[in-house]
Design an enzyme around this catalytic site. Sequence first.
Site, mmCIF file in Angstrom:
data_model
loop_
_atom_site.group_PDB
_atom_site.id
_atom_site.type_symbol
_atom_site.label_atom_id
_atom_site.label_comp_id
_atom_site.label_asym_id
_atom_site.label_seq_id
_atom_site.Cartn_x
_atom_site.Cartn_y
_atom_site.Cartn_z
ATOM 1 C CG ASN A 34 14.051 -8.322 -16.822
ATOM 2 O OD1 ASN A 34 14.746 -8.047 -15.841
ATOM 3 N ND2 ASN A 34 12.784 -8.675 -16.710
ATOM 4 C CG ASP A 44 9.412 -8.970 -16.170
ATOM 5 O OD1 ASP A 44 8.766 -7.913 -16.351
ATOM 6 O OD2 ASP A 44 10.199 -9.133 -15.223
ATOM 7 C CB THR A 83 7.442 -4.362 -15.979
ATOM 8 O OG1 THR A 83 8.432 -5.258 -15.457
ATOM 9 C CG2 THR A 83 7.810 -2.938 -15.622
ATOM 10 C CE LYS A 87 11.723 -5.555 -15.612
ATOM 11 N NZ LYS A 87 11.062 -5.230 -14.328
ATOM 12 C CG ASP A 96 7.206 -23.316 -36.538
ATOM 13 O OD1 ASP A 96 7.673 -22.297 -37.072
ATOM 14 O OD2 ASP A 96 7.214 -23.514 -35.315
ATOM 15 C CG ASP A 133 14.130 -11.597 -13.557
ATOM 16 O OD1 ASP A 133 13.594 -12.667 -13.204
ATOM 17 O OD2 ASP A 133 13.989 -10.539 -12.935
ATOM 18 N NE ARG A 150 -4.032 -2.047 0.575
ATOM 19 C CZ ARG A 150 -5.068 -2.257 -0.217
ATOM 20 N NH1 ARG A 150 -5.149 -1.642 -1.389
ATOM 21 N NH2 ARG A 150 -6.039 -3.082 0.152
#
Length: 699
Positions: A518, A513, A550, A515, A350, A531, A259
């Site tokens: 990372n 994640d 994030t 960003k 593939d 990470d 909080r």
Amino acid sequence: MGNGSMKPKHLRRLDRHVANLSIGCAGNHNFLKDSGLGISMISGQADVLCSRLLELEKDLKRKDQELQEGQSRVAELQEQLAVQTKVIAELTKELQNKCIQLNKLQDVVSTQGEHSLQPSPLKEASRIQDTANRRRRAKEGVSAEPTTWLYDLNRQATFSFEKARVQKDSSEKKLITDALNKNQFLKRLEPHQIRDMVECMYERTFQQESYVIRQGEPGNQIFVLKEGSLEVFQQNKLLSSIPEWTAFGELAILYNCTRTASVKAITNAKTWALDREVFQNIMRVTAQTRQEQYRSFLRSDDVRSANVIADEHNVECLVIDRETFNQTVGTYEELQTYLEGYVANLAQADEKRHAKRRSFCGQLTKEVSLEMIELKEKVAQFPPSPFQNLEVVTTLGVGGFGRVELVKVKNENMAFAMKCIKKKHVVDTKQEAHIYSEKKILEQICSPFIVKLYRTFKDSKYVYMLLEACLGGELWSLLRDRGSFDEATTKFCVGCVTEAFDYLHHIGIIYRDLKPENLILDAEGYIKLVDFGFAKKIGSGEKTWTFCGTPEYVAPEVILSKGHDFSVDFWSLGILVYELLAGSPPFSGADQMMTYNLILKGIEKLDFPKIIRRRPEDLIRRLCRQNPTERLGNLRNGINDIRKHRWLSGFNWDDLKVRKLTSPLKRELSGPTDYSYFDSYPPEEGTPPDELSGWDKDF
């Protein structure tokens, strides 16, 4: 009235009366000159009255003209105000950009000043503090409890909507519903989801001077104030009061969060509350129910669930009945069989593509595999306690989980990165499944675009991951110091990430994640993903439900708990392209909820800065479609659509795959323990407590 050609109806009527009276006054001598009537006195009074009426007519026309002039002036002022408001908005945005640039310039100057002198203990302490200040802008990931913890097979059976319902009267339900719908985030949920939330909210009472929410403590509930007085404090400073029938604390129902402010009861207060686990079950069940409804509709004759009414004459519709559809296109079972075959053909194509790629990259993969095998065999000989054979050189990074240390083998010139994870923190945040998932995924990965894991250790306080040491530095700190990247550098970064995603998605792993924080550079300047705490293995066509990522990078379907798949990685790739070119992500608010609301508004509403040209803008917008099925990378041609985008035309993918492409980010290193491209960190304060629950027995 605006152009002076029309008058209001009441003025037109008054003008006609005045005109009639004026005519009467002009001819009054013919009308009143009758000596037999003896009304000369009345004639004089009529003259006075007519004169007065003429004056009033002139006054009325003058007032009307003044009114028109006033309205014209108001219109001009409103136009000027609009222009000035636009100018102020542009200046404010420019000022914000200048402030960002100034901060980055100060960082660069500070960093250059630090490197220009020999460090003394005092200057080293100052440098560490400067590093801490600069790293405050680094983005941190957030996560709810993993679905493997919240929604395993045993627990799924225990959740019952009927048992979670709390009786309320209809007026109370309406007030709670209105309160939730006034919230900027909650109003985007579907009506039946709001209705289910209302049904499951339960009453909580707080005594005067007690805390509803306390700053710094973990949150798990959303509240609606029913009655009483509540005030919001931050660092004991009064920020605002909360009106009755207002929802607050909504971030806590998305994921584990601390909080950021306190809410205190000034009087005795009553609230309605909802727990995060119940909210996430409501969202999950909604999405799963919808999918099952789609399947059921295709399988059986379905009763119409709504009316469709033509609201115009001569509406034409093309119609096909079920029997004709089944004969022409096929039954549900036939379509399912066809789709399974289609998917199998795609998988074969593939596989052929990857086989060709593997043959092209065979030598590189072989070298990587041999290197990994040799190093794994070497570290396998280390005793269970990692620091018997390893010594710490410096700290490469810190986070809520613990630290990443640069370590070297004693008496040898060989270095690794050691990720030290506090066991108590893992248990407190219920991230055991994520840590095990990271270990399991990294153990099976072998890609030149992903950091390698060689071994894991554990003791009473930490679990450890011994990783490849990539000493070219963090991409985030390099971006921070430069401000932004040029297109050539950004293309290289996007190429490395795309290759990493292609590898991961091919073996069924979603990353979740992405960003700059990372992404790390190796000795050759190539980018590697690090990470994998939020990575997860999922099957083809499956979805997962955990809120993690994030805030600036999460996709809309994650925020709305609709279930997500590989397409969230393509969304985050679009955000990365934007941040590398512009220096900051496109969606960033004063707090996390504001950021999420901006994301939910969509990339379509966003004006791009001039530094991002049309072709990269097109790539970003196509990667960041609100509908996951429409995103580039998630279409029929898969990730090849990204490689073939016109902004990346001419990029040498083949040389990138075999690491023959010269990296624009390569930096010189003096040896395997040269950590000069990393920020400095203070030593760890205190020792974490022991954690002996045994959750890490397989580490």
